[in-house]
Write a protein that holds these residues in place. Structure first.
Motif, PDB file in Angstrom:
ATOM      1  N   ASP A 147       4.463  -5.805   8.220  1.00 41.63           N
ATOM      2  CA  ASP A 147       5.035  -5.805   7.187  1.00 41.63           C
ATOM      3  C   ASP A 147       3.909  -5.578   6.017  1.00 41.63           C
ATOM      4  O   ASP A 147       2.899  -5.866   6.038  1.00 41.63           O
ATOM      5  CB  ASP A 147       5.858  -6.893   6.494  1.00 41.63           C
ATOM      6  N   CYS A 148       4.474  -5.012   4.866  1.00 46.36           N
ATOM      7  CA  CYS A 148       3.461  -4.540   3.906  1.00 46.36           C
ATOM      8  C   CYS A 148       4.011  -4.827   2.562  1.00 46.36           C
ATOM      9  O   CYS A 148       5.331  -5.171   2.351  1.00 46.36           O
ATOM     10  CB  CYS A 148       3.167  -3.160   3.722  1.00 46.36           C
ATOM     11  N   GLY A 149       2.929  -5.182   1.476  1.00 42.07           N
ATOM     12  CA  GLY A 149       3.404  -5.378   0.036  1.00 42.07           C
ATOM     13  C   GLY A 149       2.589  -4.352  -0.767  1.00 42.07           C
ATOM     14  O   GLY A 149       1.378  -5.065  -1.432  1.00 42.07           O
ATOM     15  N   PRO A 150       3.062  -3.116  -0.751  1.00 39.71           N
ATOM     16  CA  PRO A 150       2.134  -2.135  -1.636  1.00 39.71           C
ATOM     17  C   PRO A 150       2.275  -2.677  -3.050  1.00 39.71           C
ATOM     18  O   PRO A 150       3.192  -3.043  -3.556  1.00 39.71           O
ATOM     19  CB  PRO A 150       2.677  -0.825  -1.257  1.00 39.71           C
ATOM     20  N   MET A 151       1.125  -2.342  -3.827  1.00 35.73           N
ATOM     21  CA  MET A 151       1.011  -2.864  -5.215  1.00 35.73           C
ATOM     22  C   MET A 151      -0.033  -1.892  -5.987  1.00 35.73           C
ATOM     23  O   MET A 151      -0.913  -1.411  -5.325  1.00 35.73           O
ATOM     24  CB  MET A 151       0.547  -4.377  -5.290  1.00 35.73           C
ATOM     25  N   SER A 152       0.202  -1.677  -7.247  1.00 34.37           N
ATOM     26  CA  SER A 152      -0.840  -1.442  -8.354  1.00 34.37           C
ATOM     27  C   SER A 152      -1.104  -2.417  -9.069  1.00 34.37           C
ATOM     28  O   SER A 152      -1.193  -3.510  -8.397  1.00 34.37           O
ATOM     29  CB  SER A 152      -0.102   0.133  -9.180  1.00 34.37           C
ATOM     30  N   GLY A 153      -1.249  -2.241 -10.320  1.00 35.01           N
ATOM     31  CA  GLY A 153      -1.725  -3.535 -10.915  1.00 35.01           C
ATOM     32  C   GLY A 153      -3.179  -4.108 -10.613  1.00 35.01           C
ATOM     33  O   GLY A 153      -3.115  -5.201 -10.374  1.00 35.01           O
ATOM     34  N   PHE A 154      -4.037  -3.471 -11.018  1.00 30.70           N
ATOM     35  CA  PHE A 154      -5.519  -3.454 -10.370  1.00 30.70           C
ATOM     36  C   PHE A 154      -6.333  -3.024 -11.645  1.00 30.70           C
ATOM     37  O   PHE A 154      -6.052  -1.926 -11.996  1.00 30.70           O
ATOM     38  CB  PHE A 154      -5.988  -3.103  -8.992  1.00 30.70           C
ATOM     39  N   ILE A 175      -2.979  -0.512  -3.507  1.00 30.72           N
ATOM     40  CA  ILE A 175      -3.508  -1.744  -2.513  1.00 30.72           C
ATOM     41  C   ILE A 175      -2.202  -2.300  -1.881  1.00 30.72           C
ATOM     42  O   ILE A 175      -1.207  -1.887  -2.312  1.00 30.72           O
ATOM     43  CB  ILE A 175      -4.111  -2.969  -3.344  1.00 30.72           C
ATOM     44  N   SER A 176      -2.502  -2.741  -0.626  1.00 29.74           N
ATOM     45  CA  SER A 176      -1.298  -3.357  -0.003  1.00 29.74           C
ATOM     46  C   SER A 176      -1.760  -4.316   0.747  1.00 29.74           C
ATOM     47  O   SER A 176      -2.723  -4.557   1.267  1.00 29.74           O
ATOM     48  CB  SER A 176      -0.673  -2.072   1.105  1.00 29.74           C
ATOM     49  N   THR A 177      -0.718  -5.569   0.786  1.00 30.12           N
ATOM     50  CA  THR A 177      -0.986  -6.693   1.723  1.00 30.12           C
ATOM     51  C   THR A 177      -0.227  -6.157   2.981  1.00 30.12           C
ATOM     52  O   THR A 177       0.460  -5.339   3.068  1.00 30.12           O
ATOM     53  CB  THR A 177      -0.346  -7.884   1.151  1.00 30.12           C
ATOM     54  N   LEU A 178      -0.839  -7.152   3.940  1.00 32.85           N
ATOM     55  CA  LEU A 178      -0.497  -6.413   5.298  1.00 32.85           C
ATOM     56  C   LEU A 178      -0.455  -8.099   6.238  1.00 32.85           C
ATOM     57  O   LEU A 178      -1.251  -8.884   6.170  1.00 32.85           O
ATOM     58  CB  LEU A 178      -1.490  -5.825   5.918  1.00 32.85           C
ATOM     59  N   GLY A 179       0.667  -8.250   7.065  1.00 28.82           N
ATOM     60  CA  GLY A 179       0.965  -9.357   7.696  1.00 28.82           C
ATOM     61  C   GLY A 179       2.222  -9.339   8.434  1.00 28.82           C
ATOM     62  O   GLY A 179       3.119  -8.317   8.461  1.00 28.82           O
ATOM     63  N   TYR A 180       2.688 -10.392   8.999  1.00 24.75           N
ATOM     64  CA  TYR A 180       4.054 -10.731   9.541  1.00 24.75           C
ATOM     65  C   TYR A 180       4.747 -11.406   8.388  1.00 24.75           C
ATOM     66  O   TYR A 180       4.602 -12.304   8.066  1.00 24.75           O
ATOM     67  CB  TYR A 180       3.932 -11.656  10.778  1.00 24.75           C
ATOM     68  N   GLY A 181       5.761 -10.627   8.027  1.00 24.44           N
ATOM     69  CA  GLY A 181       6.440 -11.041   6.683  1.00 24.44           C
ATOM     70  C   GLY A 181       7.373 -12.240   6.758  1.00 24.44           C
ATOM     71  O   GLY A 181       7.710 -12.560   7.584  1.00 24.44           O
TER      72      GLY A 181
END
Length: 202
Positions: A147-154, A175-181
Protein backbone atom coordinates in the motif's frame (compact mmCIF):
# COMPACT_ATOMS: atom_id res chain seq x y z
CA UNK A 1 -18.80 -15.60 -26.66
CA UNK A 2 -15.45 -14.29 -25.40
CA UNK A 3 -12.76 -13.94 -28.05
CA UNK A 4 -9.72 -15.82 -26.65
CA UNK A 5 -7.39 -13.68 -28.76
CA UNK A 6 -8.45 -10.45 -27.08
CA UNK A 7 -7.08 -9.30 -23.70
CA UNK A 8 -9.53 -10.24 -20.96
CA UNK A 9 -10.65 -7.89 -18.17
CA UNK A 10 -9.18 -8.40 -14.73
CA UNK A 11 -11.47 -10.15 -12.30
CA UNK A 12 -13.25 -8.20 -9.57
CA UNK A 13 -10.79 -9.30 -6.91
CA UNK A 14 -7.93 -7.71 -8.83
CA UNK A 15 -9.92 -4.56 -9.51
CA UNK A 16 -10.75 -4.32 -5.81
CA UNK A 17 -7.05 -4.56 -4.94
CA UNK A 18 -6.04 -1.89 -7.45
CA UNK A 19 -8.99 0.49 -7.19
CA UNK A 20 -12.26 -0.24 -5.39
CA UNK A 21 -10.90 -1.27 -1.99
CA UNK A 22 -7.44 0.29 -2.24
CA UNK A 23 -6.87 3.20 0.12
CA UNK A 24 -4.31 5.89 0.83
CA UNK A 25 -2.50 4.75 3.96
CA UNK A 26 -1.53 6.92 6.92
CA UNK A 27 -0.02 4.02 8.87
CA UNK A 28 1.43 0.57 8.31
CA UNK A 29 1.70 -2.81 9.97
CA UNK A 30 4.96 -3.65 11.71
CA UNK A 31 6.16 -5.72 8.79
CA UNK A 32 9.36 -5.04 6.83
CA UNK A 33 9.48 -4.59 3.07
CA UNK A 34 12.20 -6.66 1.43
CA UNK A 35 14.53 -4.90 -0.98
CA UNK A 36 13.67 -7.50 -3.61
CA UNK A 37 10.10 -6.22 -3.82
CA UNK A 38 11.36 -2.70 -4.51
CA UNK A 39 13.09 -4.11 -7.58
CA UNK A 40 9.87 -5.84 -8.58
CA UNK A 41 7.97 -2.56 -8.27
CA UNK A 42 10.47 -0.85 -10.56
CA UNK A 43 10.27 -3.73 -13.04
CA UNK A 44 6.57 -2.91 -13.40
CA UNK A 45 6.91 0.88 -13.29
CA UNK A 46 9.40 0.91 -16.17
CA UNK A 47 6.89 -0.86 -18.41
CA UNK A 48 4.30 1.93 -18.21
CA UNK A 49 4.17 4.25 -21.22
CA UNK A 50 5.92 7.61 -21.22
CA UNK A 51 6.30 9.99 -24.15
CA UNK A 52 9.14 8.76 -26.40
CA UNK A 53 10.07 6.34 -23.61
CA UNK A 54 11.50 9.28 -21.65
CA UNK A 55 11.32 7.55 -18.25
CA UNK A 56 12.27 10.79 -16.43
CA UNK A 57 11.36 9.56 -12.93
CA UNK A 58 14.22 8.89 -10.52
CA UNK A 59 13.18 7.02 -7.37
CA UNK A 60 15.03 7.38 -4.08
CA UNK A 61 13.96 4.64 -1.66
CA UNK A 62 14.38 5.61 1.99
CA UNK A 63 14.51 2.31 3.92
CA UNK A 64 16.88 3.05 6.78
CA UNK A 65 15.84 4.89 9.92
CA UNK A 66 18.40 7.60 9.17
CA UNK A 67 17.08 8.18 5.65
CA UNK A 68 13.47 8.32 6.82
CA UNK A 69 14.34 10.71 9.63
CA UNK A 70 16.17 13.01 7.22
CA UNK A 71 13.22 12.92 4.83
CA UNK A 72 10.78 13.59 7.68
CA UNK A 73 12.74 16.77 8.45
CA UNK A 74 11.94 17.99 4.92
CA UNK A 75 8.14 17.70 5.08
CA UNK A 76 5.20 19.40 6.75
CA UNK A 77 4.44 18.58 10.37
CA UNK A 78 1.42 16.49 9.40
CA UNK A 79 3.49 14.23 7.18
CA UNK A 80 6.62 13.80 9.29
CA UNK A 81 5.43 10.94 11.52
CA UNK A 82 3.90 9.13 8.55
CA UNK A 83 7.35 9.01 6.97
CA UNK A 84 9.19 8.10 10.15
CA UNK A 85 6.82 5.23 10.90
CA UNK A 86 6.54 3.75 7.41
CA UNK A 87 8.81 0.83 6.49
CA UNK A 88 9.84 2.68 3.31
CA UNK A 89 9.33 6.16 1.96
CA UNK A 90 10.02 7.02 -1.65
CA UNK A 91 10.98 10.29 -3.29
CA UNK A 92 9.63 10.32 -6.83
CA UNK A 93 11.95 12.80 -8.48
CA UNK A 94 12.31 13.87 -12.11
CA UNK A 95 15.44 14.33 -14.17
CA UNK A 96 15.28 17.67 -15.97
CA UNK A 97 17.99 16.41 -18.31
CA UNK A 98 16.18 13.19 -19.18
CA UNK A 99 16.81 13.97 -22.86
CA UNK A 100 20.45 12.94 -22.47
CA UNK A 101 19.23 9.34 -22.08
CA UNK A 102 17.01 9.36 -25.14
CA UNK A 103 19.60 8.13 -27.67
CA UNK A 104 19.44 4.69 -26.06
CA UNK A 105 15.96 4.84 -24.55
CA UNK A 106 14.33 5.92 -27.83
CA UNK A 107 16.63 4.82 -30.66
CA UNK A 108 13.88 5.13 -33.29
CA UNK A 109 14.51 8.85 -33.83
CA UNK A 110 16.77 11.70 -32.72
CA UNK A 111 14.49 12.51 -29.79
CA UNK A 112 17.28 14.22 -27.86
CA UNK A 113 17.26 17.07 -30.37
CA UNK A 114 13.59 17.75 -29.65
CA UNK A 115 14.50 18.94 -26.15
CA UNK A 116 18.18 19.88 -26.24
CA UNK A 117 17.62 23.63 -26.63
CA UNK A 118 14.28 23.97 -24.87
CA UNK A 119 14.53 24.01 -21.08
CA UNK A 120 10.85 24.82 -20.62
CA UNK A 121 9.73 21.89 -22.78
CA UNK A 122 12.02 19.57 -20.82
CA UNK A 123 10.61 20.76 -17.50
CA UNK A 124 7.02 20.30 -18.65
CA UNK A 125 7.69 16.87 -20.11
CA UNK A 126 9.71 15.71 -17.10
CA UNK A 127 6.90 16.73 -14.77
CA UNK A 128 4.14 15.20 -16.87
CA UNK A 129 5.85 11.89 -17.49
CA UNK A 130 7.35 11.46 -14.01
CA UNK A 131 3.85 12.03 -12.63
CA UNK A 132 2.63 9.24 -14.89
CA UNK A 133 5.39 7.04 -13.54
CA UNK A 134 4.39 7.96 -10.01
CA UNK A 135 0.91 6.67 -10.78
CA UNK A 136 2.41 3.47 -12.15
CA UNK A 137 4.39 3.17 -8.92
CA UNK A 138 1.21 3.25 -6.85
CA UNK A 139 -0.52 0.67 -9.04
CA UNK A 140 2.56 -1.57 -9.12
CA UNK A 141 2.86 -1.50 -5.35
CA UNK A 142 -0.80 -2.38 -4.94
CA UNK A 143 -0.53 -5.16 -7.51
CA UNK A 144 2.30 -6.69 -5.47
CA UNK A 145 0.34 -6.60 -2.22
CA UNK A 146 1.63 -3.34 -0.72
CA UNK A 147 0.00 0.00 0.00
CA UNK A 148 1.02 3.62 -0.50
CA UNK A 149 0.53 7.02 1.06
CA UNK A 150 1.34 9.58 -1.66
CA UNK A 151 1.82 13.13 -0.43
CA UNK A 152 2.97 16.62 -1.24
CA UNK A 153 3.59 19.05 1.60
CA UNK A 154 7.39 19.14 1.51
CA UNK A 155 10.25 21.60 1.14
CA UNK A 156 11.76 20.85 -2.25
CA UNK A 157 14.95 22.79 -1.51
CA UNK A 158 15.56 20.75 1.64
CA UNK A 159 14.99 17.49 -0.22
CA UNK A 160 17.41 18.58 -2.92
CA UNK A 161 20.02 19.46 -0.31
CA UNK A 162 19.55 16.26 1.68
CA UNK A 163 19.12 13.71 -1.08
CA UNK A 164 19.84 15.17 -4.51
CA UNK A 165 22.94 17.31 -3.97
CA UNK A 166 25.00 15.10 -6.28
CA UNK A 167 22.25 15.26 -8.94
CA UNK A 168 21.45 18.98 -9.29
CA UNK A 169 19.23 18.37 -12.32
CA UNK A 170 16.91 16.06 -10.40
CA UNK A 171 13.92 17.67 -8.71
CA UNK A 172 11.30 16.13 -6.39
CA UNK A 173 7.83 15.62 -7.82
CA UNK A 174 6.10 13.98 -4.84
CA UNK A 175 6.70 11.55 -1.96
CA UNK A 176 5.00 8.31 -1.04
CA UNK A 177 5.17 6.05 1.95
CA UNK A 178 5.16 2.33 1.21
CA UNK A 179 4.41 -0.80 3.21
CA UNK A 180 1.69 -3.20 4.28
CA UNK A 181 -1.13 -0.89 5.17
CA UNK A 182 -2.97 -0.63 8.46
CA UNK A 183 -6.59 -0.12 7.39
CA UNK A 184 -7.38 1.49 10.74
CA UNK A 185 -5.18 4.43 9.67
CA UNK A 186 -7.41 5.38 6.74
CA UNK A 187 -10.09 8.06 6.63
CA UNK A 188 -13.64 7.44 5.49
CA UNK A 189 -13.78 7.19 1.71
CA UNK A 190 -14.14 10.63 0.13
CA UNK A 191 -16.70 11.13 -2.66
CA UNK A 192 -16.06 9.55 -6.05
CA UNK A 193 -18.31 11.29 -8.61
CA UNK A 194 -20.37 9.40 -11.17
CA UNK A 195 -19.40 9.55 -14.83
CA UNK A 196 -21.67 12.43 -15.82
CA UNK A 197 -20.22 14.81 -13.22
CA UNK A 198 -16.73 15.21 -14.70
CA UNK A 199 -16.93 13.52 -18.09
CA UNK A 200 -18.02 14.61 -21.56
CA UNK A 201 -18.37 12.41 -24.62
CA UNK A 202 -18.25 14.28 -27.92
Amino acid sequence: MTDPDLPQPLDERALDRLFHKARTMNGYLDRPVDEAILHRIWDLVRMGPTSANQLPARLIWCRTRDARDRLADCVSAGNADKIRNAPVSVIIAMDLDFHEQLPWLFPHDDARSWFADDEEARAQSAFRNSTLQGGYFIMAARALGLDCGPMSGFDADKICAQFLADQPRWHPNFISTLGYGDMSSTFARSPRPDFDVFNTIL
